[in-house]
Design an enzyme around this catalytic site. Structure first.
Site, mmCIF file in Angstrom:
data_model
loop_
_atom_site.group_PDB
_atom_site.id
_atom_site.type_symbol
_atom_site.label_atom_id
_atom_site.label_comp_id
_atom_site.label_asym_id
_atom_site.label_seq_id
_atom_site.Cartn_x
_atom_site.Cartn_y
_atom_site.Cartn_z
ATOM 1 N N GLY A 268 -81.557 53.539 49.525
ATOM 2 C CA GLY A 268 -82.372 53.432 50.729
ATOM 3 C C GLY A 268 -81.691 53.874 52.016
ATOM 4 O O GLY A 268 -82.065 53.440 53.090
ATOM 5 N N GLU B 96 -66.365 37.644 36.001
ATOM 6 C CA GLU B 96 -66.291 37.450 37.454
ATOM 7 C C GLU B 96 -66.133 35.970 37.790
ATOM 8 O O GLU B 96 -65.409 35.616 38.722
ATOM 9 C CB GLU B 96 -67.534 38.021 38.138
ATOM 10 C CG GLU B 96 -67.670 39.540 38.044
ATOM 11 C CD GLU B 96 -66.456 40.297 38.544
ATOM 12 O OE1 GLU B 96 -65.820 39.844 39.528
ATOM 13 O OE2 GLU B 96 -66.114 41.327 37.938
ATOM 14 N N ASP C 93 -58.047 45.318 36.116
ATOM 15 C CA ASP C 93 -57.361 44.114 36.599
ATOM 16 C C ASP C 93 -55.933 44.072 36.076
ATOM 17 O O ASP C 93 -54.987 43.771 36.805
ATOM 18 C CB ASP C 93 -58.082 42.856 36.100
ATOM 19 C CG ASP C 93 -59.492 42.756 36.635
ATOM 20 O OD1 ASP C 93 -59.761 43.361 37.684
ATOM 21 O OD2 ASP C 93 -60.305 42.074 35.990
ATOM 22 N N GLY D 251 -73.471 54.153 50.353
ATOM 23 C CA GLY D 251 -74.020 53.427 49.220
ATOM 24 C C GLY D 251 -74.399 54.370 48.107
ATOM 25 O O GLY D 251 -74.526 55.565 48.320
ATOM 26 N N PRO D 252 -74.575 53.807 46.907
ATOM 27 C CA PRO D 252 -74.946 54.647 45.763
ATOM 28 C C PRO D 252 -76.286 55.347 46.020
ATOM 29 O O PRO D 252 -77.039 54.911 46.885
ATOM 30 C CB PRO D 252 -75.088 53.640 44.615
ATOM 31 C CG PRO D 252 -74.502 52.374 45.086
ATOM 32 C CD PRO D 252 -74.469 52.399 46.572
#
Ligand code: ADP
Ligand code: MG
Ligand code: ZN
Length: 617
Positions: free
Chosen positions: A210, A428, A503, A205-206
């Protein structure tokens, strides 16, 4: 640092002591009055003197009858009596006084003059001793470098404070990690049934989402020891250090029994091997190999679990991801609004908040913030409050802190402005709506406008069955979905952004593949163009050999354009037809940032016939 100041303190003390000694030897012992010999003679004549102590033949301590003590000195030659008689003192008067010659104590006679010489030498010696000691400590550390410096957190699990309660959001990650906790709690249950235990768990994760926090929480929840080392700590100047550190780390953990070995920043070591142009990557490679060796060496009933964290899974060596190693991967996403609110709540604990504070508003204003950013925000607000001499944190301090955190490095590019948020939401929503309206496309599993990697947002689709073959219709529909974002932006805002460039690239690639690789073109029929050399590991980046003429090339381009245009038309048509639904989806996205499948289907309201039953997760 502390050591240096302590040494400094000692030196100062010693200096003081030495200077005191100087004073002692150079001056008189007491602060009694020093009188000349003539005065002494007078006092003797007046019968005031009781006794005289002569030390070393020169220094005299005179005690008077009234208890006063005075000092005097005489030449070493000649006795006191001779001197006194010369000064007119009576023989008789002298006899009444106790005169006690004392040999100067050996120490005094020697040290007195010598202290001027010795003291500086002593001081120098002291300095050298201390410097040596510090240097030796340094050398000791340098020679100790093979030790993994594994930090042991919570050898006493009760002390490990982080629990799952302190981790907000990350629902899926927590669920997955629960299994690890369960295994560590009662490994027998799993071993008896012959289940293979996960050896390595990779948290991806970035930064600031956490990962470290979660790993510590796992150790706490399972009540086991937690050994942690950071990937960059393994990479040192000396070749071979890394691998011996790894060995050491695993050995220490094995001794501790059930435990978690946490390797933070795995990407620092785990970079793909074989790309070390110009060498110099030996160290990394050896360290990596050692990790692999250690992980392979786990016995069936060993109860160590390796948890590693990285924000660059793309650069990890494939060998690390093989079964029996880090075969379990857990994604940690940036938090959405609800998660952000929860994280703010967690970090607001112990801070006095004004009664009317609305953390929700802060959460809404901070898309793209990681957990660490939010923790930072809360802290900044507390600092600001203290600086303003307030006793409670108010909303305005929180708002101001947002900007403060935003000014931090790299964050700015990450955060969507209100307008950008809306555009991304429509983009989106466009993808999702088109996907939901076409029959061959997999159902939408999750839509999010929280950036992940390079894309502004993402729409995840769930394949309903394992597919090995793809039809032309599927490709065409896929292109339409890809263009859905573009179409939505164009229709809603009458303009397009750089958002859909990725895209469009993908859609063009599909169109080109349809024509050139799969022989699905309507003009050419089942012909394949361009001979490709597919390098086995490099995937799609192949070198193409052009085996067709320029005319054919033009025709291919035309065909590709046609396919794209058709896809665009399909997408635009759907979006124009279902504009209301699009607005609804976009609105929900702006509000919640992430929409799960159920909610999406509810909004679209048309999925029931098309979307098959949800399969096991
Ligand atoms: P990472 O290892 O992924 O870079 P950390 O685990 O070190 O991030 O997180 C840094 C800090 O951010 C944590 O100590 C915690 O205070 C805060 N934080 C991050 N994510 C969360 C979360 N989901 N819930 C609560 N606090 C969090
Ligand atoms: Mg970390
Ligand atoms: Zn898109």
């Amino acid at each position: 640092m502390r050591k240096i100041s302590r040494n400094f303190f000692i030196v100062v003390l010693l200096l003081l002591a030495v200077s005191a000694l100087f004073g002692l030897f150079s001056g008189p012992l007491t602060h009694s009055e020093n009188i000349p010999l003539s005065q002494l003679a007078q006092d003797i004549i007046q019968e005031k003197v009781q006794s005289i102590v002569i030390t070393g033949g020169t220094n005299m301590t005179i005690t008077y009858r009234d208890g006063i003590v005075k000092q005097s000195t005489k030449e070493p030659q000649g006795t006191l009596s001779e001197v006194m008689l010369d000064l007119g003192v009576d023989q008789h008067q002298l006899q009444q006084i106790q005169i006690e010659p004392r040999k100067e104590s050996g120490l005094m006679s020697w040290l007195g003059p010598l202290s001027f010489l010795i003291a500086p030498i002593l001081l120098f010696l002291l300095f050298f001793f201390m410097m040596f000691r510090q240097a030796r400590a340094g050398i000791g550390q340098a020679f100790d470098f093979t030790k993994a410096r594994a930090k042991l957190f919570g050898a006493d699990p009760a002390k490990q404070k982080v629990s799952f309660k302190d981790v907000a959001g990350l629902k899926e990650a927590k669920e997955e990690v629960q299994e690890v906790v369960d295994f560590l709690k009662n490994p027998k249950k799993y071993v008896q049934i012959g289940a293979k235990i996960p050896r390595g768990v990779l948290l991806v994760g970035p930064p600031g989402t956490g990962k470290t926090l979660l790993a510590r929480a796992v150790a706490h929840e399972a009540g086991v020891s937690f050994f942690s080392a950071s990937g960059s700590e393994f990479i040192e100047m000396f070749v071979g250090v890394g691998s011996s550190r790894v060995r050491d780390l695993f050995q220490t953990a094995k001794k501790a029994g059930r435990s978690i070995i946490f390797i933070d920043e795995l990407d620092a070591i785990g970079r793909t091997r074989g790309f070390g142009f110009g060498g110099g990557h030996d160290e990394r490679e050896q360290t990596l190999n050692q990790i692999l060796v250690e992980m392979d060496g786990f016995d069936r009933d060993d109860t160590q679990i390796v948890i590693a964290a990285t924000n660059r899974p793309d650069v990890l060596d494939p060998a690390l991801l093989r079964p029996g190693r880090f075969d379990r991967r857990i994604m940690l996403d940036l938090p959405d609004v609800n998660d952000r609110e929860q994280i703010l709540q967690i970090h607001a604990q112990g801070k006095p908040l004004a009664a009317n504070i609305k953390l929700r508003e802060i959460a809404e204003r901070t898309p793209g913030f990681s957990g660490a950013d939010l923790a930072n925000l809360m802290n900044e607000a507390a600092i600001l409050t203290a600086r303003r001499n307030k006793t409670q944190i108010f909303q305005e301090e929180l708002y101001e802190s947002i900007d403060k955190v935003l000014l931090g490095p790299e964050r700015k590019s990450h955060v969507l402005s209100k307008k950008e948020k809306e555009i991304t939401a429509y983009h989106e929503a466009g993808h999702a709506l088109v996907a939901a309206s076409l029959s061959t496309v997999d159902p939408v599993r999750k839509i999010s406008i929280i950036s992940r990697g390079y894309a502004g947002g993402y729409t995840l689709k769930l394949p309903t069955e394992d597919k090995h073959l793809k039809s032309r219709a599927e490709f065409i529909d896929e292109m339409a979905v890809l263009l859905g974002g573009y179409a939505a932006e164009k229709i809603v805002f009458n303009d397009v952004t750089t958002g859909p460039s990725n895209d469009l690239e993908k859609a063009s690639q599909i169109a080109r593949d349809i024509v050139k690789e799969y022989g699905m073109s309507t003009t050419f029929g089942p012909v394949v163009f361009g001979e490709r050399e597919r390098a086995p590991f490099l995937g799609r980046n192949t070198i193409e050999e052009k085996n067709y003429s320029e005319t054919v090339a033009t025709q291919i381009d035309q065909e590709v354009n046609m396919l794209i245009e058709a896809a665009q038309k399909t997408a635009e048509q759907i979006i124009r037809q279902k504009r209301k639904t699009l607005d609804k989806i976009a609105k929900a996205l702006v509000q919640k940032e992430t929409i799960e499948r159920e909610e999406f289907e509810e909004i679209v309201g048309l999925g029931k016939t098309k979307i098959p039953k949800k399969r096991g997760k």
